[in-house]
Design an enzyme around this catalytic site. Structure first.
Site, PDB file in Angstrom:
ATOM      1  CE  LYS A  39      43.138  40.100  38.444  1.00  0.00           C
ATOM      2  NZ  LYS A  39      42.365  39.247  37.519  1.00  0.00           N
ATOM      3  NE  ARG A 137      36.155  40.931  33.277  1.00  0.00           N
ATOM      4  CZ  ARG A 137      37.035  40.460  34.151  1.00  0.00           C
ATOM      5  NH1 ARG A 137      36.906  40.744  35.432  1.00  0.00           N
ATOM      6  NH2 ARG A 137      38.040  39.700  33.771  1.00  0.00           N
ATOM      7  CE1 TYR A 272      34.475  58.117  64.902  1.00  0.00           C
ATOM      8  CE2 TYR A 272      35.713  56.246  64.056  1.00  0.00           C
ATOM      9  CZ  TYR A 272      35.590  57.606  64.259  1.00  0.00           C
ATOM     10  OH  TYR A 272      36.581  58.445  63.830  1.00  0.00           O
ATOM     11  CG  MET A 320      40.941  55.387  57.699  1.00  0.00           C
ATOM     12  SD  MET A 320      40.978  57.059  57.035  1.00  0.00           S
ATOM     13  CE  MET A 320      39.243  57.421  56.814  1.00  0.00           C
TER      14      MET A 320
HETATM   15  C1  PLP Z   1      42.478  37.822  37.647  1.00  0.00           C
HETATM   16  C2  PLP Z   1      42.435  36.936  36.484  1.00  0.00           C
HETATM   17  C3  PLP Z   1      42.927  35.632  36.566  1.00  0.00           C
HETATM   18  C4  PLP Z   1      43.411  34.997  37.866  1.00  0.00           C
HETATM   19  O1  PLP Z   1      42.298  34.608  38.632  1.00  0.00           O
HETATM   20  P1  PLP Z   1      42.494  33.809  40.032  1.00  0.00           P
HETATM   21  O2  PLP Z   1      41.104  33.530  40.467  1.00  0.00           O
HETATM   22  O3  PLP Z   1      43.189  34.767  40.942  1.00  0.00           O
HETATM   23  O4  PLP Z   1      43.300  32.623  39.749  1.00  0.00           O
HETATM   24  C5  PLP Z   1      42.963  34.877  35.401  1.00  0.00           C
HETATM   25  N1  PLP Z   1      42.515  35.382  34.238  1.00  0.00           N
HETATM   26  C6  PLP Z   1      42.014  36.628  34.116  1.00  0.00           C
HETATM   27  C7  PLP Z   1      41.537  37.130  32.804  1.00  0.00           C
HETATM   28  C8  PLP Z   1      41.949  37.452  35.236  1.00  0.00           C
HETATM   29  O5  PLP Z   1      41.434  38.670  35.130  1.00  0.00           O
END
Ligand code: PLP
Length: 418
Positions: A39, A137, A272, A320
């Protein structure tokens, strides 16, 4: 003479990815399926290149955050099951079903909506029932999840592809809360199994769970960050020899070059707010890399960079587009020198995990903050795409930027697949 070195680039080492996938495979054994989580563009690494190499090594399922991410991988020619691990918003439902993307589900509303849409389109929606065992969640508690499970089986157009829960602690099996989550998951799994309603893969473990040896392993695991050669910050940095971190190799390095330097008198403010002032005659170099490129703003006056094998301090605020470093103690450092913000230079290494500690964040956020304008360059092992001006650079070819395909194909003996 012009040097064809970008302002900033990220090297993505697919040999390291391969090593990490094998390390994960060694941990989970041969019988457990691997859902590689890619992701958010594989946590900023570039999902297409990562998934393509993983697929070539035998990975058959990918975890994504959105339907669009899944479809992008498919469009890039990557074959495999695509699973949206969390949830979707309504407008993603139709493209998901048309694209054969599997979806996490967590509510009766979603079950009904997907069933109706699948029937209307004449397609099947493959879903993973998300059981909330303590993450809080997404997902329903075990009792409600059992009701949803019945409903999924009774709904036309729906197929149960798996049952999942997500562990809240980044310490995995080392946290007693994780055992409590597994007991809660059992309140769903036990009756579901008894009633003969379990189908597909049952999956729980993320990277932290895998590398703390969470048992049972269930049918599949969902590692993300470990495949990229990092572990969650709270697992701690285990010193070399300790077994955990040394088994993994960071996939990403972030590099830039010196575009300018000048010598300043004591008392000269830099950046800055003038938050840093020279206390001696100092040589200050400017790098064309800033917080949009993955150098956290919080590293102003506290971060480090590597140049010519020396570790030097970031001075003044990170802006930036630019960062200033003090190269007074890096003899010979010059305009055009390659500077490492994350990764190795000779004997020294700046890891994303250490940067994260220093910046008060987590390694995930570090690599996810590397902006779009930073080209991802595929490398294999120690090969460097650019040597910079300090080494022979005349025949360096930058044209492998994002050309992940050609470089990523590899042949691996069957049976050795992660
Ligand atoms: C992001 C995610 C993972 C992977 O987690 P890592 O800590 O990167 O191994 C696994 N399961 C779900 C549901 C996630 O959202």
């Amino acid at each position: 003479m012009a040097v064809n070195v970008p302002r900033v680039w990220a090297e993505i080492d697919l040999a390291a990815l391969e090593h990490n996938l094998r390390a994960i495979r060694a941990r989970i054994g041969p019988a457990v399926e691997l859902i590689l989580v890619v992701k958010a563009d594989a946590y900023g690494h570039g999902a297409v290149a990562i998934a393509r190499r993983a697929a070539a090594l035998g990975v058959i399922a990918f975890g994504v955050g959105t339907v669009e991410e899944a479809l992008e991988l498919g469009a890039a020619g990557i074959r495999g099951r695509m699973i949206v691990l969390g949830t979707i918003v309504d407008e993603e439902a139709e493209p998901a079903l048309r694209g054969g993307v599997e979806l996490g589900v967590h509510s009766a509303d979603r079950v009904r909506m997907l069933s109706a849409l699948a029937v209307k389109l004449g397609l099947t929606a493959r879903v993973h029932l998300n059981v909330d065992t303590g993450m809080g969640r997404l997902g329903s508690g075990p009792a409600r999840a059992l009701e949803l499970l019945e409903e999924i089986h009774a709904s036309p157009g729906l197929e149960l592809a798996g049952s999942m829960t997500h562990v809240a602690s980044s310490r995995g099996a080392d946290d007693p809360g994780t055992a409590a989550q597994l007991r809660s998951f059992d309140q769903y799994l036990g009756p579901a199994r008894e009633r003969g309603l379990l189908r597909g893969w049952t999956h729980v473990a993320n990277s932290a769970c895998i590398f703390t040896g969470l048992e049972p392993r269930f049918d599949a695991v969902r590692p993300g960050i470990a495949a990229l050669g990092m572990l969650p910050a709270e697992m701690g940095v285990i010193p070399a020899g300790g077994g955990r971190l040394e088994a993994l190799r960071p996939v990403l390095s972030l590099r830039s070059q010196v575009v300018f330097f000048k010598d300043v008198e004591p008392g000269t403010p830099i950046g800055y707010g003038g938050t840093w002032r020279a206390t001696r005659r100092s040589r200050i170099a400017t790098l064309p890399v800033g917080y949009n490129d993955g150098v956290p703003w919080r590293l102003g006056n506290r971060g480090r960079a590597l140049i010519r094998g020396c570790e030097v301090p970031i001075v003044g605020r990170v802006s930036m587009d630019y960062t200033t470093i003090d190269i007074t103690d890096a003899p010979g450092a010059d305009v055009g020198d390659v500077v490492t913000l994350i990764g190795r230079d000779g004997e020294r290494e700046l890891s994303a995990s250490c940067l994260a500690d220093e910046a008060g964040t987590i390694p995930y956020e570090i690599t996810c903050s590397i902006g779009r304008r930073v080209p991802r360059m595929i490398v294999e092992g120690d090969a460097r795409p650019f040597a910079g001006r300090s080494a022979s650079s005349a025949d360096q070819d930058p044209s492998n930027a994002d050309r992940s395909g050609a470089a990523a194909e590899s042949t691996v003996a069957p049976g050795a697949t992660p």
